[in-house]
Write an enzyme that holds these catalytic residues in place. Structure first.
Site, PDB file in Angstrom:
ATOM      1  CE1 TYR A  35      -3.090  -2.972   0.293  1.00 51.32           C
ATOM      2  CE2 TYR A  35      -3.337  -2.561   2.640  1.00 51.32           C
ATOM      3  CZ  TYR A  35      -3.643  -3.302   1.515  1.00 51.32           C
ATOM      4  OH  TYR A  35      -4.501  -4.368   1.620  1.00 51.32           O
ATOM      5  CG  HIS A  50      -1.395  -8.814  -0.278  1.00 51.30           C
ATOM      6  ND1 HIS A  50      -0.958  -7.528  -0.058  1.00 51.30           N
ATOM      7  CD2 HIS A  50      -2.730  -8.713  -0.421  1.00 51.30           C
ATOM      8  CE1 HIS A  50      -1.987  -6.699  -0.075  1.00 51.30           C
ATOM      9  NE2 HIS A  50      -3.074  -7.388  -0.295  1.00 51.30           N
ATOM     10  N   GLY A  67     -17.544   1.429   0.242  1.00 48.66           N
ATOM     11  CA  GLY A  67     -18.304   2.647   0.504  1.00 48.66           C
ATOM     12  C   GLY A  67     -19.748   2.609   0.048  1.00 48.66           C
TER      13      GLY A  67
END
Length: 319
Positions: free
Chosen positions: A46, A112, A211
């Site tokens: 990130y 990951h 979201g």
């Protein structure tokens, strides 16, 4: 009663750069700690690297209050991301993460993605050595992408379960991170039961649908060019409109409890089992505090039955 974690990725990567402010992110982490959040999830990719640096600064002086989770196994280049599971790389990546996070030990170190060029057992063995060395306390695995490596007729998480069964022979898996939300409940079909039967925790990624499940996004509102939702097949104006029944149901359930749709969405994840921890991302203090409060919301059988009937997310690939 369950708990809600905090996904730190949006603070410095993937979402609109115009919304990324270090000072605000530091306040958000502190507000989350004050609200009772203990699990903080990041990754070396990130940024790359900037998110771990930010989390390290934010937890300085408060490290003992946090359960710190980070990841290795992906390298970010110009316009591409590649997996690297070589044991030497894993060892170097862990040492670098420890420095950036300003800590002596990582509570949960996650793979990951498995490297297709390296047997996953070799990668996992190197990660297990980090536990032996005292640099890591527990190991986790991130689920393979829902549409990645799928065989005809297979279920969403068959590939992940195959990986889990292989690495379990090397060293115990403590947690699995996978997308799980009201509009993306696929993990409940196979992955969550697999984990429950073996005492493996589940970190529910994207529990707020990037979201969308908060009810604050409007069809056709548009996204900044560097926001990945601008190119996501669930976030075209047409698909955002088509998926509105999910938000309507969440809002209806939330209103019965004096809560928000986001809190109802997180409470739904918590209701799926005591071994689940939703990890919503947040860039602002108020959202982190609101999300943390979802741990105190208990949905009724009526609520759960209503949410069980909502349609799964549609994307432009479904048309």
């Amino acid at each position: 009663m369950g708990a809600v974690g905090l996904g730190c990725m949006p603070m410095s990567w993937a979402y609109s750069t115009s919304q990324q402010r270090g000072d605000r992110s530091l306040r958000t982490v502190h507000a989350a700690l004050d609200a009772g959040v203990r699990l903080f999830d990041t990754a070396d990719m990130y940024g790359p690297f900037t998110n771990e640096l930010l989390v390290g600064r934010a937890l300085k002086g408060r490290r003992s209050e946090a359960f710190l989770s980070t990841k290795c196994g992906l390298l970010v280049g110009d316009q591409h991301i590649v997996a690297n599971g070589r044991p030497g790389y894993v060892r170097r990546a862990c040492d670098a993460s420890l420095r950036r996070l300003q800590t002596d030990v990582i509570d949960l170190y996650q793979l990951h993605r498995a490297d297709p060029e390296v047997p996953v057992e070799e990668t996992w063995g190197a990660m297990a050595d980090l536990v032996t060395a005292g640099k890591v306390r527990a190991l986790g695995l991130c689920a393979v992408g829902a549409r990645a490596g799928r065989r005809p007729g297979s279920r969403t998480h068959d590939g992940t379960i195959r990986q889990l069964e292989r690495v379990q022979q090397v060293f115990p898996v403590s947690a699995v991170q996978a997308e799980l939300s009201v509009w993306s409940p696929d993990a409940l079909d196979d992955l969550v039961p697999w984990c429950a039967a073996r005492g493996v925790g589940v970190l529910a990624a994207m529990p707020l649908g990037s979201g969308y499940l908060t009810g604050t996004l409007k069809p056709g509102q548009g996204f900044e060019p560097d926001d990945p939702r601008a190119r996501h097949p669930r976030f075209t104006a047409e698909m955002m409109a088509a998926n509105q029944p999910v938000v309507v149901a969440l809002r209806r359930v939330a209103e019965r409890h004096g809560a928000t749709p986001a809190q109802a969405a997180l409470a739904w994840v918590l209701a799926q089992g005591p071994h689940l921890v939703p990890v919503p991302g947040a860039k602002q203090e108020r959202w982190a505090v609101e999300n943390a409060a979802a741990a105190r919301l208990s949905l009724t059988e009526r609520d759960l039955a209503e949410l069980a009937g909502v349609p799964r997310a549609r994307g432009s690939w479904d048309c």
